[in-house]
Design an enzyme around this catalytic site. Structure first.
Site, PDB file in Angstrom:
ATOM      1  N   GLU A 244      -0.168 -38.988  31.205  1.00  0.00           N
ATOM      2  CA  GLU A 244       0.276 -39.602  29.947  1.00  0.00           C
ATOM      3  C   GLU A 244       1.766 -39.294  29.731  1.00  0.00           C
ATOM      4  OE1 GLU A 244      -2.558 -40.351  26.448  1.00  0.00           O
ATOM      5  OE2 GLU A 244      -1.301 -38.763  25.652  1.00  0.00           O
TER       6      GLU A 244
ATOM      7  N   LYS B 185      -4.468 -35.402  15.411  1.00  0.00           N
ATOM      8  CA  LYS B 185      -3.089 -35.265  14.943  1.00  0.00           C
ATOM      9  C   LYS B 185      -2.783 -36.321  13.880  1.00  0.00           C
ATOM     10  CE  LYS B 185       1.630 -35.606  16.673  1.00  0.00           C
ATOM     11  NZ  LYS B 185       2.518 -35.670  17.824  1.00  0.00           N
TER      12      LYS B 185
ATOM     13  N   HIS C 286     -17.149 -30.580  50.133  1.00  0.00           N
ATOM     14  CA  HIS C 286     -18.315 -31.317  50.629  1.00  0.00           C
ATOM     15  C   HIS C 286     -18.326 -32.758  50.113  1.00  0.00           C
ATOM     16  CE1 HIS C 286     -20.200 -27.832  52.522  1.00  0.00           C
ATOM     17  NE2 HIS C 286     -19.557 -27.161  51.569  1.00  0.00           N
TER      18      HIS C 286
ATOM     19  N   GLY D 125       0.358 -34.534  21.296  1.00  0.00           N
ATOM     20  CA  GLY D 125      -1.093 -34.327  21.401  1.00  0.00           C
ATOM     21  C   GLY D 125      -1.474 -33.546  22.649  1.00  0.00           C
ATOM     22  N   ARG D 126      -0.896 -33.918  23.788  1.00  0.00           N
ATOM     23  CA  ARG D 126      -1.296 -33.273  25.049  1.00  0.00           C
ATOM     24  C   ARG D 126      -0.644 -31.903  25.231  1.00  0.00           C
ATOM     25  NH1 ARG D 126       1.413 -37.913  25.471  1.00  0.00           N
ATOM     26  NH2 ARG D 126       3.474 -37.971  26.434  1.00  0.00           N
TER      27      ARG D 126
ATOM     28  N   LYS E 242      -5.727 -50.156  22.386  1.00  0.00           N
ATOM     29  CA  LYS E 242      -6.249 -49.828  21.059  1.00  0.00           C
ATOM     30  C   LYS E 242      -6.205 -51.065  20.154  1.00  0.00           C
ATOM     31  CE  LYS E 242      -4.581 -45.040  20.830  1.00  0.00           C
ATOM     32  NZ  LYS E 242      -3.748 -44.121  20.071  1.00  0.00           N
TER      33      LYS E 242
ATOM     34  N   GLU F 183     -11.817 -43.637  17.491  1.00  0.00           N
ATOM     35  CA  GLU F 183     -12.972 -42.947  18.090  1.00  0.00           C
ATOM     36  C   GLU F 183     -13.322 -41.703  17.264  1.00  0.00           C
ATOM     37  OE1 GLU F 183     -10.271 -43.919  19.690  1.00  0.00           O
ATOM     38  OE2 GLU F 183     -10.716 -44.651  21.713  1.00  0.00           O
TER      39      GLU F 183
HETATM   40  O1  F6P Z   1      -4.528 -41.365  24.004  1.00  0.00           O
HETATM   41  C1  F6P Z   1      -3.505 -41.565  23.100  1.00  0.00           C
HETATM   42  C2  F6P Z   1      -3.382 -40.443  22.127  1.00  0.00           C
HETATM   43  O2  F6P Z   1      -2.424 -40.791  21.206  1.00  0.00           O
HETATM   44  C3  F6P Z   1      -3.067 -39.107  22.785  1.00  0.00           C
HETATM   45  O3  F6P Z   1      -1.743 -38.937  23.047  1.00  0.00           O
HETATM   46  C4  F6P Z   1      -3.636 -38.161  21.793  1.00  0.00           C
HETATM   47  O4  F6P Z   1      -3.787 -36.896  22.361  1.00  0.00           O
HETATM   48  C5  F6P Z   1      -4.933 -38.845  21.465  1.00  0.00           C
HETATM   49  O5  F6P Z   1      -4.600 -40.215  21.426  1.00  0.00           O
HETATM   50  C6  F6P Z   1      -5.592 -38.411  20.190  1.00  0.00           C
HETATM   51  O6  F6P Z   1      -4.769 -38.607  19.084  1.00  0.00           O
HETATM   52  P1  F6P Z   1      -5.059 -37.927  17.687  1.00  0.00           P
HETATM   53  O7  F6P Z   1      -4.999 -36.445  17.884  1.00  0.00           O
HETATM   54  O8  F6P Z   1      -4.002 -38.428  16.768  1.00  0.00           O
HETATM   55  O9  F6P Z   1      -6.437 -38.334  17.243  1.00  0.00           O
END
Ligand code: F6P
Length: 550
Positions: A359, A211, A390, A273-274, A514, A217
């Protein structure tokens, strides 16, 4: 009194009434509740779309449900719901509208943000995605060397990974089996390595999902993926255009990364995002299942949106499920909530719900900026049913903790299984029904004795029962049913956040880690001094460097 002028939740008469009612219910158990009402097994149920929801095995009476609905009315859950659907900026800490419901609105709907109808934009992106997905699926879209695309690798994390990765698993039986679709999220290089090691780069499309397009990452993995591709193809930057597309709200950063904005699929800051996998973030899924199936899934979402928006409180499923969670979390001190699907295809469903729920509602500060003094979001956990039986079901049955659970199952196995494998479905579902029965009604000492169990083992073999569960049953697992399930949980989470008076749509809690990671990295690589690093972390960093021979 809250800073916003509202009475504090746990000082409202509705809360007090529930607390008092809870004391009166102290002795109530599910055997007694069922004995008192022969119609309970069918009466405490809802049919919403394809979902049959049985909430009879909950520690509630009509009075409990009435009091819970009064709490919802006192906290104006439906008022906030209407504000969300209207496009108001209910995510106050980020000053944003919350409009994932607009992602599945019909073409002719009007949903305005600041006076602008966002629905045409939503459908323009869906159309662009459909066109692209068809071109990849048909082989018309080729890679740099002219080969057709056979592998799709989605690179994203959190909401840009969990949703499409989960839905791809759920809908595997609907996917084009000639395509390999993988999801890379972990910045541990092993993830990208394992995802690409057996792929032909000439046949591989990377879908970079972020987003913000600033998530370290994802950008790190995307950069490594680009280097891998160019290295494998022995090609220059010009190869990127045929092998990389972006899903993002940030055109500037996408362009900076070297992806042609023509290959960017857009979404908007009013999609959290979620809550985003039915936006452009679902492109990998759409390539896998095709645009028609994707739209069927959106129809499923929409069905529940409409239900949540219009159904009266008495039969409103997300409201009911949200309130049941509040009942256990706030009045029984339950700390967690298990989601236990009896479907192998739903293996990632609970992991997806963890982000959606934890979240969203893992907050201790209210919308008014004051710390809350009541419990908020639960720990959500679980894995597919029979495997869990199990492993950890022992604790649910006989442990010391109250763990409310959702059981999700389907009447039909998926169509493509062989007859022999389809026949296993009854055994799977026999377990499904047996478990909620055992959890609810247990086994009394007398029943154990009647089986001839020696007295010294009677206590060990007694099941107290009274473990509450919701059963969600559908005929079969289809794209629409998946949409219905996800929307049901989205709105359940909404209801709980509204009652607890927290902002379910920000996530400030993930920021600190972060920032600190960025600060610590030079200490690992160059041995740089990190100002203010605590003694424990300093020693650990030194140990790490020693182990790496630095
Ligand atoms: O984990 C934090 C967060 O901001 C989430 O809310 C989001 O889904 C994720 O990082 C990834 O963010 P982006 O889509 O901006 O890479």
């Amino acid at each position: 009194m809250n800073q916003d002028g509202r009475t504090r939740l746990n000082q409202t008469p509705e809360w007090t009434a529930l607390a008092k009612h809870r004391e009166q219910l102290e002795e109530a158990d599910l055997r007694a509740l069922f004995a008192a009402d022969p119609g309970r097994g069918t009466g405490y149920t809802l049919q919403v779309g394809d979902l049959y929801i049985d909430y009879s095995k909950h520690l509630v009476t009509d009075e409990t449900l009435r009091l819970l609905r009064e709490l919802a009315a006192a906290t104006d859950v439906f008022g906030l719901r209407d504000a969300m659907f209207r496009g108001e900026r209910i995510n106050t800490t980020e000053n944003r509208a919350v409009l994932h419901t607009a992602l599945r609105a019909p073409r002719d709907a009007v949903v305005e943000v600041d006076g602008e109808n966002v629905v045409p934009g939503v459908h323009a992106v869906l159309d662009k995605m459909s066109d692209f997905a068809e071109r990849v699926r048909s082989g018309e879209w080729t890679g740099h060397t002219g080969k057709r695309i056979r592998n799709v690798v989605n690179v994203g994390i959190g909401g840009s990974d969990l949703g499409p990765a989960m839905a791809y698993e759920v809908l595997r039986a609907f996917t084009d089996r000639d395509l390999t679709v993988r999801f890379v999220s972990n910045v541990d290089g092993a993830d990208l390595h394992e995802a690409t090691r057996d792929l032909d780069a000439a046949e591989t499309l990377f879908v970079i999902a972020s987003k913000t397009f600033t998530t370290i990452e994802t950008i790190t993995n995307a950069t490594s993926a680009r280097n891998w591709l160019l290295g494998e193809l022995n090609a220059g930057q010009e190869a990127v255009a045929r092998h990389f597309v972006a899903l993002s709200t940030n055109t500037e950063k996408v362009t900076e990364f070297g992806i042609d904005p023509a290959n960017m699929f857009e979404f908007w800051d009013w999609v959290g995002g979620r809550y985003s996998y039915d936006s452009a973030i679902g492109l990998s899924l759409m390539i896998a299942i095709g645009p028609d199936r994707f739209r069927e899934m959106l129809d499923g979402f929409r069905l529940i949106d409409e239900h949540f928006r219009t159904a009266p409180a008495e039969s409103n499923a997300p409201l009911l499920l949200g309130l049941l969670g509040i009942w256990y979390g706030n009045f029984f001190d339950a700390q967690s909530h298990a989601v236990l699907p009896y479907s192998h295809y739903l293996s990632k469903f609970t992991a997806y719900l963890q982000q959606l729920d934890m979240e969203s509602n893992g907050k201790y500060v209210g919308r008014d900026g004051q710390p809350v003094d009541w419990q908020t979001g639960p720990v959500v956990w679980g894995t597919p049913g029979t495997n869990g039986q199990h492993a950890y079901y022992q604790l649910i049955h006989q442990g010391t903790k109250l763990i409310p659970a959702d059981f999700i199952g389907f009447a039909e196995p998926v169509a493509e299984l062989s007859e022999e494998l389809k026949a296993q479905h009854d055994l799977l579902m026999a377990n499904f029904f047996a478990q909620t029965q055992a959890l609810a009604f247990g086994k009394t000492p007398d029943e154990v004795r009647a089986e001839g169990v020696p007295e010294e083992l009677v206590a060990h073999k007694t099941f107290q029962g009274n473990h509450p569960t919701t059963t969600i049953l559908a005929r079969e697992l289809t794209p629409s049913v998946l949409g219905q399930l996800v929307a049901l949980y989205e709105h359940k989470v909404f209801v709980q956040g509204a009652v607890w008076n927290i902002d379910s749509f920000d996530q400030w809690g993930v920021e600190l880690g972060k920032v600190l990671a960025k600060r610590v990295e030079p200490a690992l690589t160059e041995g740089a001094e990190v100002p203010g690093l605590d003694a424990s972390s300093k020693a650990l960093v030194a140990k790490y460097r020693e182990l790496r021979g630095r």
